[in-house]
Design a protein around this motif. Structure first.
Motif, PDB file in Angstrom:
ATOM      1  N   PHE A  51       0.981  -1.557   0.119  1.00 56.85           N
ATOM      2  CA  PHE A  51      -0.034   0.108  -0.366  1.00 56.85           C
ATOM      3  C   PHE A  51       0.987   1.267   0.054  1.00 56.85           C
ATOM      4  O   PHE A  51       1.747   1.542   0.850  1.00 56.85           O
ATOM      5  CB  PHE A  51      -0.835  -0.185   1.465  1.00 56.85           C
ATOM      6  CG  PHE A  51      -1.809   1.236   1.157  1.00 56.85           C
ATOM      7  CD1 PHE A  51      -3.101   0.189   0.857  1.00 56.85           C
ATOM      8  CD2 PHE A  51      -2.641   1.832   2.073  1.00 56.85           C
ATOM      9  CE1 PHE A  51      -4.491   1.635   0.894  1.00 56.85           C
ATOM     10  CE2 PHE A  51      -3.021   2.998   1.402  1.00 56.85           C
ATOM     11  CZ  PHE A  51      -3.931   2.475   0.876  1.00 56.85           C
ATOM     12  N   VAL A  52       0.934   1.860  -1.063  1.00 55.71           N
ATOM     13  CA  VAL A  52       1.549   3.541  -1.605  1.00 55.71           C
ATOM     14  C   VAL A  52       1.210   4.217  -0.755  1.00 55.71           C
ATOM     15  O   VAL A  52      -0.940   4.662  -1.250  1.00 55.71           O
ATOM     16  CB  VAL A  52       2.682   3.448  -2.987  1.00 55.71           C
ATOM     17  CG1 VAL A  52       2.896   4.638  -3.056  1.00 55.71           C
ATOM     18  CG2 VAL A  52       2.740   2.299  -2.468  1.00 55.71           C
ATOM     19  N   PHE A  53       1.201   5.435  -0.001  1.00 53.28           N
ATOM     20  CA  PHE A  53       0.178   6.905   0.307  1.00 53.28           C
ATOM     21  C   PHE A  53       0.927   7.893  -0.261  1.00 53.28           C
ATOM     22  O   PHE A  53       1.807   7.931   0.990  1.00 53.28           O
ATOM     23  CB  PHE A  53      -0.008   6.163   1.637  1.00 53.28           C
ATOM     24  CG  PHE A  53      -0.943   7.376   2.255  1.00 53.28           C
ATOM     25  CD1 PHE A  53      -2.079   7.618   1.538  1.00 53.28           C
ATOM     26  CD2 PHE A  53      -0.544   8.142   3.516  1.00 53.28           C
ATOM     27  CE1 PHE A  53      -2.822   8.525   2.433  1.00 53.28           C
ATOM     28  CE2 PHE A  53      -1.101   9.381   3.788  1.00 53.28           C
ATOM     29  CZ  PHE A  53      -2.523   9.048   2.903  1.00 53.28           C
ATOM     30  N   PHE A  54       0.246   8.837  -0.266  1.00 53.63           N
ATOM     31  CA  PHE A  54       0.984  10.467   0.054  1.00 53.63           C
ATOM     32  C   PHE A  54       0.205  11.083   0.834  1.00 53.63           C
ATOM     33  O   PHE A  54      -0.599  11.019   1.145  1.00 53.63           O
ATOM     34  CB  PHE A  54       0.045  10.685  -1.697  1.00 53.63           C
ATOM     35  CG  PHE A  54       1.812  10.691  -2.599  1.00 53.63           C
ATOM     36  CD1 PHE A  54       2.258   9.790  -2.564  1.00 53.63           C
ATOM     37  CD2 PHE A  54       2.455  12.612  -3.731  1.00 53.63           C
ATOM     38  CE1 PHE A  54       3.222   9.531  -3.509  1.00 53.63           C
ATOM     39  CE2 PHE A  54       3.056  11.722  -3.622  1.00 53.63           C
ATOM     40  CZ  PHE A  54       4.147  10.767  -4.181  1.00 53.63           C
ATOM     41  N   SER A  55       1.091  11.386   2.017  1.00 54.10           N
ATOM     42  CA  SER A  55       0.510  12.142   2.855  1.00 54.10           C
ATOM     43  C   SER A  55       0.890  13.653   2.790  1.00 54.10           C
ATOM     44  O   SER A  55       0.821  13.928   1.473  1.00 54.10           O
ATOM     45  CB  SER A  55       1.506  11.654   4.248  1.00 54.10           C
ATOM     46  OG  SER A  55       1.258  12.051   5.090  1.00 54.10           O
ATOM     47  N   ALA A  56       1.852  14.151   3.157  1.00 58.00           N
ATOM     48  CA  ALA A  56       1.835  15.613   3.189  1.00 58.00           C
ATOM     49  C   ALA A  56       2.912  15.598   4.189  1.00 58.00           C
ATOM     50  O   ALA A  56       3.089  16.130   5.437  1.00 58.00           O
ATOM     51  CB  ALA A  56       1.469  16.950   3.648  1.00 58.00           C
ATOM     52  N   LEU A  57       4.375  16.956   3.947  1.00 58.90           N
ATOM     53  CA  LEU A  57       5.340  17.590   4.529  1.00 58.90           C
ATOM     54  C   LEU A  57       4.187  18.179   5.745  1.00 58.90           C
ATOM     55  O   LEU A  57       3.729  19.098   5.524  1.00 58.90           O
ATOM     56  CB  LEU A  57       6.248  18.452   4.544  1.00 58.90           C
ATOM     57  CG  LEU A  57       7.044  17.696   3.183  1.00 58.90           C
ATOM     58  CD1 LEU A  57       8.045  17.778   2.920  1.00 58.90           C
ATOM     59  CD2 LEU A  57       7.739  16.428   4.542  1.00 58.90           C
ATOM     60  N   GLY A  58       4.461  18.101   7.127  1.00 58.70           N
ATOM     61  CA  GLY A  58       4.360  19.087   7.814  1.00 58.70           C
ATOM     62  C   GLY A  58       2.296  18.747   9.154  1.00 58.70           C
ATOM     63  O   GLY A  58       1.955  19.070   9.331  1.00 58.70           O
ATOM     64  N   ALA A  59       2.274  17.447   8.174  1.00 56.92           N
ATOM     65  CA  ALA A  59       0.839  16.705   8.460  1.00 56.92           C
ATOM     66  C   ALA A  59       0.990  16.363   9.894  1.00 56.92           C
ATOM     67  O   ALA A  59       1.686  16.341  10.374  1.00 56.92           O
ATOM     68  CB  ALA A  59       0.393  15.408   7.388  1.00 56.92           C
ATOM     69  N   SER A  60      -0.293  16.451  11.350  1.00 57.67           N
ATOM     70  CA  SER A  60      -0.388  16.004  12.609  1.00 57.67           C
ATOM     71  C   SER A  60      -1.253  17.350  12.724  1.00 57.67           C
ATOM     72  O   SER A  60      -2.411  17.430  12.000  1.00 57.67           O
ATOM     73  CB  SER A  60       0.848  17.220  12.928  1.00 57.67           C
ATOM     74  OG  SER A  60       0.420  18.861  13.174  1.00 57.67           O
ATOM     75  N   ALA A  61      -2.482  16.099  13.486  1.00 54.67           N
ATOM     76  CA  ALA A  61      -3.313  15.784  14.485  1.00 54.67           C
ATOM     77  C   ALA A  61      -3.738  17.005  15.109  1.00 54.67           C
ATOM     78  O   ALA A  61      -4.392  17.465  14.927  1.00 54.67           O
ATOM     79  CB  ALA A  61      -3.087  14.859  15.104  1.00 54.67           C
ATOM     80  N   HIS A  62      -2.150  17.829  15.314  1.00 51.02           N
ATOM     81  CA  HIS A  62      -2.419  19.175  15.346  1.00 51.02           C
ATOM     82  C   HIS A  62      -2.153  20.716  14.701  1.00 51.02           C
ATOM     83  O   HIS A  62      -2.720  21.845  15.329  1.00 51.02           O
ATOM     84  CB  HIS A  62      -1.953  19.904  16.850  1.00 51.02           C
ATOM     85  CG  HIS A  62      -1.920  18.580  18.133  1.00 51.02           C
ATOM     86  ND1 HIS A  62      -2.793  18.249  18.796  1.00 51.02           N
ATOM     87  CD2 HIS A  62      -1.214  17.132  18.003  1.00 51.02           C
ATOM     88  CE1 HIS A  62      -3.465  17.068  19.729  1.00 51.02           C
ATOM     89  NE2 HIS A  62      -1.735  16.712  19.096  1.00 51.02           N
ATOM     90  N   ASN A  63      -2.245  20.582  13.022  1.00 48.88           N
ATOM     91  CA  ASN A  63      -1.791  21.329  12.204  1.00 48.88           C
ATOM     92  C   ASN A  63      -3.593  22.048  12.170  1.00 48.88           C
ATOM     93  O   ASN A  63      -4.236  21.619  12.450  1.00 48.88           O
ATOM     94  CB  ASN A  63      -1.734  20.811  10.816  1.00 48.88           C
ATOM     95  CG  ASN A  63      -0.835  21.301   9.879  1.00 48.88           C
ATOM     96  OD1 ASN A  63      -1.977  23.024   9.306  1.00 48.88           O
ATOM     97  ND2 ASN A  63      -0.090  21.805   9.988  1.00 48.88           N
ATOM     98  N   ARG A  64      -2.857  23.446  12.169  1.00 45.28           N
ATOM     99  CA  ARG A  64      -3.683  24.693  12.051  1.00 45.28           C
ATOM    100  C   ARG A  64      -4.528  24.656  11.103  1.00 45.28           C
ATOM    101  O   ARG A  64      -6.153  24.569  10.528  1.00 45.28           O
ATOM    102  CB  ARG A  64      -4.053  25.390  11.907  1.00 45.28           C
ATOM    103  CG  ARG A  64      -3.214  26.185  10.805  1.00 45.28           C
ATOM    104  CD  ARG A  64      -2.420  27.257  10.969  1.00 45.28           C
ATOM    105  NE  ARG A  64      -3.124  28.589  10.048  1.00 45.28           N
ATOM    106  CZ  ARG A  64      -2.698  29.726  10.008  1.00 45.28           C
ATOM    107  NH1 ARG A  64      -0.967  30.552  10.605  1.00 45.28           N
ATOM    108  NH2 ARG A  64      -3.825  31.035  10.226  1.00 45.28           N
ATOM    109  N   THR A  65      -4.315  23.481   9.558  1.00 47.72           N
ATOM    110  CA  THR A  65      -5.347  23.476   9.139  1.00 47.72           C
ATOM    111  C   THR A  65      -5.722  22.119   8.466  1.00 47.72           C
ATOM    112  O   THR A  65      -5.112  20.978   8.935  1.00 47.72           O
ATOM    113  CB  THR A  65      -4.458  23.464   7.359  1.00 47.72           C
ATOM    114  OG1 THR A  65      -3.296  22.544   7.432  1.00 47.72           O
ATOM    115  CG2 THR A  65      -3.386  24.994   7.151  1.00 47.72           C
TER     116      THR A  65
END
Length: 309
Positions: free
Chosen positions: A104-118
């Protein structure tokens, strides 16, 4: 058989061209096959989307590898950012486990976190956790801002460049390491075991194929330049061939204007606040281009790709 989601996106379109050119048996989960262009006659079509979990089961029949690129940076008619990002990925992972998928290949993102403002980066964090906690052999990519000439963001900027001045949300102080969608697609091809188009003799290649990734690896994909959001915006404006001054618009004003537009035309707005807010959050990697180069790819500079040097 490989299942690809997000085949009409910036990275997905580039990856699909590479998969078909390499003769990889590919099935595409897509809502509208016409958006695949000429590639639609070279792949199997599985009708469905992230808001339709039953379509996952049909799409995954006989599939050994899933490349999950699809996500949403704005609320859609079919669901919210969270539903089409985090929740849909949890469901896709569960369906893949039941179908016996091997990778399973997945594209996340730099800076992804459960507490991010976005909302977008929060949904990516939840989706990444779904992949990591699964029993599937997986590879996670975390790119900075992904772009390509003619993509949705560049098209919007080209339209704004028709104005005497180009408005930009906020001061553009966040930092990015933008990576071309084609370079990101080459990194995926390398993980799948195919030489990337952009490979060079100076980069690591073994036995005629690129670097073989470790089990359950995570790669941060970044371009060679670390630039501010404003510099990135100005570069994109310059690439249109219509140089215009870029005028920062206070975020409070941008918020009110875009929210009003969303109330009037919903998801059909040219831009949304959730998308504009992403320009306020830095997306950089301390290792720069190192992970891409480990995979045999040397990312190009944004100015060179856009012809705006």
């Amino acid at each position: 058989m490989l299942l690809l989601t997000g085949a009409t996106g910036t990275t997905g379109a580039a990856l699909l061209r590479r998969l078909t050119a390499a003769g990889v048996p590919t099935r595409v989960l897509v809502r509208d096959p016409k958006r695949l262009g000429p590639e639609r006659v070279r792949v199997q079509i599985a009708l469905g989307d992230l808001s339709d979990p039953p379509s996952f089961r049909n799409a995954l029949r006989g599939v050994r590898t899933v490349v999950h690129l699809a996500a949403a940076s704005r609320d859609q008619e079919q669901g919210s950012i969270e539903e089409l990002g985090g929740i849909a990925t949890w469901r896709m992972v569960e369906a893949a486990e039941k179908a016996g998928v091997e990778h399973f290949v997945f594209f996340s993102a730099l800076g992804a976190s459960a507490h991010n403002r976005t909302r977008f980066l929060r949904s990516k964090a939840h989706a990444e956790e779904a992949v990591r906690s699964s029993g599937l052999r997986h590879t996670i990519f975390a790119p900075s801002m992904v772009y390509a000439p003619g993509d949705e963001a560049m098209t919007l900027i080209a339209r704004l460049a028709l104005l005497p001045v180009v408005p930009m949300s906020g001061r553009g102080r966040a930092h990015f390491q933008p990576i071309w969608g084609d370079d990101a697609a080459d990194c995926v091809m390398s993980v799948l075991g195919y030489p990337p188009v952009g490979a060079t003799a100076e980069l690591p290649v073994a036995n005629g194929s690129p670097y073989v990734p470790t089990e359950n690896a995570r790669y941060e994909l970044a371009g060679p330049d670390t630039i501010t959001g404003r510099e990135m915006f100005e570069l994109a404006v310059r690439a249109t061939g219509r140089p215009r001054p870029v005028v920062p618009v206070p975020t409070a004003v941008t918020y009110r204007v875009l929210r009003a537009a969303e109330m009037l035309v919903s998801h059909r707005a040219l831009a949304t606040w959730d998308e504009a807010e992403l320009l306020e959050v830095s997306m950089t990697s301390r290792s720069g281009t190192a992970d891409a180069e480990r995979l045999g790819v040397r990312p190009r500079r944004m100015a060179a790709v856009l012809g705006a040097a």
